[in-house]
Enzyme design. Structure first.
Site, PDB file in Angstrom:
ATOM      1  N   MET A  36      21.299  -9.595   3.601  1.00  0.00           N
ATOM      2  CA  MET A  36      21.947  -8.559   2.807  1.00  0.00           C
ATOM      3  C   MET A  36      22.795  -7.607   3.633  1.00  0.00           C
ATOM      4  O   MET A  36      23.750  -7.026   3.117  1.00  0.00           O
ATOM      5  CB  MET A  36      20.897  -7.729   2.060  1.00  0.00           C
ATOM      6  CG  MET A  36      20.277  -8.423   0.875  1.00  0.00           C
ATOM      7  SD  MET A  36      19.107  -7.320   0.066  1.00  0.00           S
ATOM      8  CE  MET A  36      20.171  -5.918  -0.299  1.00  0.00           C
ATOM      9  N   ASP A 148       9.905  -3.374  -2.623  1.00  0.00           N
ATOM     10  CA  ASP A 148      10.019  -4.357  -1.546  1.00  0.00           C
ATOM     11  C   ASP A 148       9.197  -3.934  -0.331  1.00  0.00           C
ATOM     12  O   ASP A 148       9.670  -3.947   0.795  1.00  0.00           O
ATOM     13  CB  ASP A 148      11.498  -4.529  -1.159  1.00  0.00           C
ATOM     14  CG  ASP A 148      11.751  -5.783  -0.322  1.00  0.00           C
ATOM     15  OD1 ASP A 148      10.917  -6.713  -0.362  1.00  0.00           O
ATOM     16  OD2 ASP A 148      12.778  -5.828   0.372  1.00  0.00           O
TER      17      ASP A 148
END
Length: 297
Positions: A36, A148
């Protein structure tokens, strides 16, 4: 090479020393990278302090829907000011690339600790868990769920290898929410991250504070045993095991693990959110009590 600024080419993913982002943040060196983003150590030339700059991967910067969610989440997380949360200072765009500026933490991630130590002693694990719970509890009270929690998102200063007092800081709040749509297409990252997802998250349901409690439970189990409570080659296999299997008690891997600490971790790992601790604060209390030999009721 000349420093690149707004309106010119995007900052190189290699992050050559001296390049400027938004005429303010001077890149020093790369700290890490993933699917990412890439993270760099940088100098804020206005406030004259060291910061960490996370630059989104190019394929994400081209996704308008993702960028809108990313900016919303970054703005929300910037309001979280707590000693156990990595502070977000700024967010912006330079040369078509989106970035976030964060507090620079001089420490190691939980993932790095696992890699070097294999597993952690119960006292250190409990201390990390209690501090992580403090950060989560604060965020949850402000309406923000991490989504997360995993070893790589726990930054640890001092402690086992560094010596002295230990400080734990949670990183990357809200980033998972922004990436939920994108992650579906990245099969490798799904399986890697899925080990820490609560069963309800794996089913596609909305994450809750209880989901973060579950994820932290997985991290603590791994710290105590050096293993994940559940493993699977696919998301479906992992989900099936979560529903049908009970993890071995952490003390079965090491006699050092107090029975009551292991009991607390297993409550956090209950597949039914209603059977877990009602809050991260309750998990912290149970971990402290576990070191005194008191199991959660």
């Amino acid at each position: 090479r000349r420093a690149r600024t707004v309106g010119r080419e995007p900052v190189s993913p290699r992050g050559p020393k001296g390049e400027l982002i938004s005429d303010r943040y001077r890149i020093e060196d790369r700290l890490g990278s993933g699917g990412m983003s890439s993270v760099f150590r940088a100098t804020d030339t206005i406030l004259e302090r060291t910061v960490a700059v996370k630059i989104l991967a190019e394929h994400l910067s081209d996704d308008e829907r993702f960028v809108a969610r990313f900016r919303r989440e970054a703005l929300a997380v910037a309001k979280l000011i707590h000693p156990n949360i990595v502070q977000v200072y700024d967010t912006g765009i330079d040369g078509g690339q989106h970035y976030i500026v964060m507090e620079y933490v001089r420490g190691r991630s939980g993932a790095q600790l696992l890699q070097s130590e294999g597993r952690l002693d119960p006292e250190t694990t409990v201390e990390i868990g209690v501090q992580a719970c403090a950060g989560l509890d604060y965020a949850h009270r402000h309406g923000i769920i991490h989504r997360d929690v995993k070893p790589g998102n726990l930054m640890i200063i001092g402690g086992p290898a560094g010596g002295g007092d230990m400080t734990v800081k949670l990183a990357d709040f809200g980033i998972a929410r922004a990436s939920e749509q994108t992650r579906i297409t990245q099969v490798g990252s799904v399986v890697g991250t899925a080990a820490y997802l609560a069963p309800e998250q794996a089913r596609g349901e909305e994450a809750t504070p209880s989901s973060d409690v579950y994820s932290l439970g997985v991290v603590l189990y791994q710290f105590l045993t050096g293993r994940l409570p559940y493993e699977g080659a696919s998301l479906a296999e992992l989900a099936a095991r979560q529903q049908s299997e009970q993890p071995l008690h952490p003390s079965s891997y090491s006699e050092e693990v107090p029975q009551a600490v292991g009991d607390a971790v297993l409550v956090a790992l209950d597949p039914d959110p209603g059977h877990r601790f009602a809050s991260a604060g309750e998990l912290a209390d149970a971990l402290r009590s576990g070191l005194r030999g008191e199991s959660p009721t």
